[in-house]
Design a protein around this motif. Sequence first.
Motif, PDB file in Angstrom:
ATOM      1  N   ILE A  72      -3.390   5.144   6.998  1.00 47.95           N
ATOM      2  CA  ILE A  72      -3.358   5.978   7.519  1.00 47.95           C
ATOM      3  C   ILE A  72      -3.970   6.931   5.497  1.00 47.95           C
TER       4      ILE A  72
ATOM      5  N   VAL B 293       2.299  -0.339   5.681  1.00 46.31           N
ATOM      6  CA  VAL B 293       2.985  -1.417   5.814  1.00 46.31           C
ATOM      7  C   VAL B 293       4.636  -1.149   4.282  1.00 46.31           C
TER       8      VAL B 293
ATOM      9  N   ALA C  74       0.846  -1.043  -0.398  1.00 44.13           N
ATOM     10  CA  ALA C  74      -0.179  -0.140  -0.158  1.00 44.13           C
ATOM     11  C   ALA C  74       1.048   1.085  -0.229  1.00 44.13           C
ATOM     12  N   ALA C  75       1.281   1.693  -0.891  1.00 42.18           N
ATOM     13  CA  ALA C  75       2.341   2.738  -1.065  1.00 42.18           C
ATOM     14  C   ALA C  75       1.464   3.594  -1.669  1.00 42.18           C
ATOM     15  N   ASN C  76       2.883   5.039  -1.414  1.00 41.48           N
ATOM     16  CA  ASN C  76       2.090   6.315  -1.865  1.00 41.48           C
ATOM     17  C   ASN C  76       2.524   6.562  -3.360  1.00 41.48           C
TER      18      ASN C  76
ATOM     19  N   GLY D   6       7.135   4.954   2.867  1.00 39.04           N
ATOM     20  CA  GLY D   6       6.749   5.766   3.385  1.00 39.04           C
ATOM     21  C   GLY D   6       7.010   5.278   4.870  1.00 39.04           C
ATOM     22  N   GLY D   7       5.677   5.417   5.753  1.00 39.01           N
ATOM     23  CA  GLY D   7       5.395   4.443   7.047  1.00 39.01           C
ATOM     24  C   GLY D   7       4.561   3.093   6.790  1.00 39.01           C
TER      25      GLY D   7
HETATM   26  N1  AR6 Z   1       2.411  -6.306   7.268  1.00 34.80           N
HETATM   27  C1  AR6 Z   1       0.573  -5.946   7.022  1.00 34.80           C
HETATM   28  N2  AR6 Z   1      -0.074  -5.891   7.323  1.00 34.80           N
HETATM   29  C2  AR6 Z   1       0.369  -4.144   7.346  1.00 34.80           C
HETATM   30  C3  AR6 Z   1       1.415  -4.031   8.039  1.00 34.80           C
HETATM   31  C4  AR6 Z   1       2.495  -5.175   7.903  1.00 34.80           C
HETATM   32  N3  AR6 Z   1       3.991  -5.656   8.362  1.00 34.80           N
HETATM   33  N4  AR6 Z   1       1.750  -2.941   8.862  1.00 34.80           N
HETATM   34  C5  AR6 Z   1       0.678  -2.157   8.539  1.00 34.80           C
HETATM   35  N5  AR6 Z   1      -0.361  -3.079   8.155  1.00 34.80           N
HETATM   36  P1  AR6 Z   1      -1.282   1.827   5.211  1.00 34.80           P
HETATM   37  P2  AR6 Z   1      -2.455   2.899   3.799  1.00 34.80           P
HETATM   38  C6  AR6 Z   1      -1.568  -2.747   7.792  1.00 34.80           C
HETATM   39  O1  AR6 Z   1      -1.209   3.190   6.849  1.00 34.80           O
HETATM   40  O2  AR6 Z   1      -3.851   3.220   4.848  1.00 34.80           O
HETATM   41  C7  AR6 Z   1       2.337   4.851   4.156  1.00 34.80           C
HETATM   42  O3  AR6 Z   1       2.961   6.467   4.256  1.00 34.80           O
HETATM   43  C8  AR6 Z   1      -2.638  -1.717   8.614  1.00 34.80           C
HETATM   44  O4  AR6 Z   1      -2.506  -2.309   9.441  1.00 34.80           O
HETATM   45  O5  AR6 Z   1       0.070   1.256   5.929  1.00 34.80           O
HETATM   46  O6  AR6 Z   1      -2.860   2.578   2.212  1.00 34.80           O
HETATM   47  C9  AR6 Z   1       2.323   5.050   2.059  1.00 34.80           C
HETATM   48  O7  AR6 Z   1       3.662   5.780   2.375  1.00 34.80           O
HETATM   49  C10 AR6 Z   1      -3.661  -1.938   7.202  1.00 34.80           C
HETATM   50  O8  AR6 Z   1      -4.700  -2.223   7.647  1.00 34.80           O
HETATM   51  O9  AR6 Z   1      -1.316   2.392   4.049  1.00 34.80           O
HETATM   52  C11 AR6 Z   1       1.347   6.007   1.567  1.00 34.80           C
HETATM   53  O10 AR6 Z   1       1.608   7.098   2.329  1.00 34.80           O
HETATM   54  C12 AR6 Z   1      -3.114  -1.883   6.201  1.00 34.80           C
HETATM   55  O11 AR6 Z   1      -1.760  -2.560   6.288  1.00 34.80           O
HETATM   56  C13 AR6 Z   1       0.295   5.578   2.918  1.00 34.80           C
HETATM   57  O12 AR6 Z   1       0.751   5.134   4.149  1.00 34.80           O
HETATM   58  C14 AR6 Z   1      -2.924  -0.121   5.277  1.00 34.80           C
HETATM   59  O13 AR6 Z   1      -2.339   0.225   6.272  1.00 34.80           O
HETATM   60  C15 AR6 Z   1      -0.610   4.671   2.623  1.00 34.80           C
HETATM   61  O14 AR6 Z   1      -1.548   4.346   3.493  1.00 34.80           O
END
Ligand code: AR6
Length: 375
Positions: free
Chosen positions: A311, A223, A212-214, A220-221
């Motif tokens: 995020i 995953v 789940a990138a940007n 980023g933060g």
């Molecule tokens: N394994 C599996 N799932 C995970 C892990 C992991 N190691 N870590 C987090 N998750 P997010 P988004 C879940 O915020 O909302 C970044 O900065 C987490 O619990 O990672 O698409 C990018 O660069 C949640 O359910 O992605 C973008 O700027 C899911 O992964 C932005 O965050 C997605 O959460 C993308 O935001």
Amino acid sequence: MALQMSALFSYVRAPLCTVPLPRVCADIQRAGIKFKHIFTPGSPQLGGKPATSPLRGHIHTAPRAEKFSTTTTAAFRWSRQDSGSSSSSPQGRAGWLGRVALGAAFGLSAAVVVQSLHTGTLAAMAQKVNLNSAEGDWKETKDFLLSLSVKDRRQYYRTPKSVPLDNIEVWTPTAAAGSEKSKYPRNEKLDKKISLYSGDITQLEIDAIVNAANNSLLGGGGVDGAIHRTAGPLLKKECASLHGCETGEAKITCAYGLPAKYVIHTVGPIAQGGVGEVQKKDLRSCYRNSLQTATANDARSVAFPCISTGIYGYPPEQAVHEALAIVREYLEEHHDKLDRVIFCVFMPTDRELYLQNLPLYFPAAPTETTVKSKL
Ligand code: AR6
């Protein structure tokens, strides 16, 4: 004949080739493929897509090749000076052909000659690969890693724990919890292609994990951060070459130090301001385009995190329906191209949501009572 046999034995016994004979045979087959693409004009294909950098540009003299040469004949030697000449250049190609022809003249099969070069190249690359440094050439490293079997790739993982596909349970359909009925019929073949896995996506030893990138694709933060940390700095280098990614689109890279083979980067919609038709459509596109990218690259097992629900603020209880609907639809049409789609959840609340909703998209067979009451 004695010369041929000793050459062949020295090849099999050589220190850099202390591998069982069946493995040598498999390598010879693989070498045949490399051989084909060495002489194919234009870019070689990787799962229908051009590979970034063919191995042909990196045919180096390797210790193994030198040993091989000394046990055959001086005329059959490839010296260290050769390492600068690429086999894709006319001189390099002529050199290659010359060696193969010489080998043939000495009664060695082209496969053995090619394998010697191939083994030498792999050995040279194995010494060069450093997944902890940003200094390396990502294209060379990618080609090298993608040429390895899963077993051979394990030594390069940058995580102490990896979870093979066989250890990931297949979904067993359960009756839907609520009163809502499934729109889809039971399909046992599809059920076997689904998994719900709780844990860290960076540990999965499968063909592709989705990130789940940007839009920048530069990390980023969440995953995204976890994937980049485990893959190592070459992932960012390859991502930088992709020039970003539009929301809803997907792009693929090597997974470097991750146990997966590929990372498919997709950009989910930002839904902090609420979910409208645009966000819904974009989230669906993320799942569909990621699956299309996987199948276009022959990735048969794919894991998804809950895209956009961290995020980016997409309500998880809405996102789960988009994820499940698209995966069901895609599998209906392309079930022959995928062995497993894994919903990888990180939070217990997400696991609950998937457990509640999976039966709506991958339902259990109607119970006996239901069937009877219909009759
Ligand atoms: N394994 C599996 N799932 C995970 C892990 C992991 N190691 N870590 C987090 N998750 P997010 P988004 C879940 O915020 O909302 C970044 O900065 C987490 O619990 O990672 O698409 C990018 O660069 C949640 O359910 O992605 C973008 O700027 C899911 O992964 C932005 O965050 C997605 O959460 C993308 O935001």
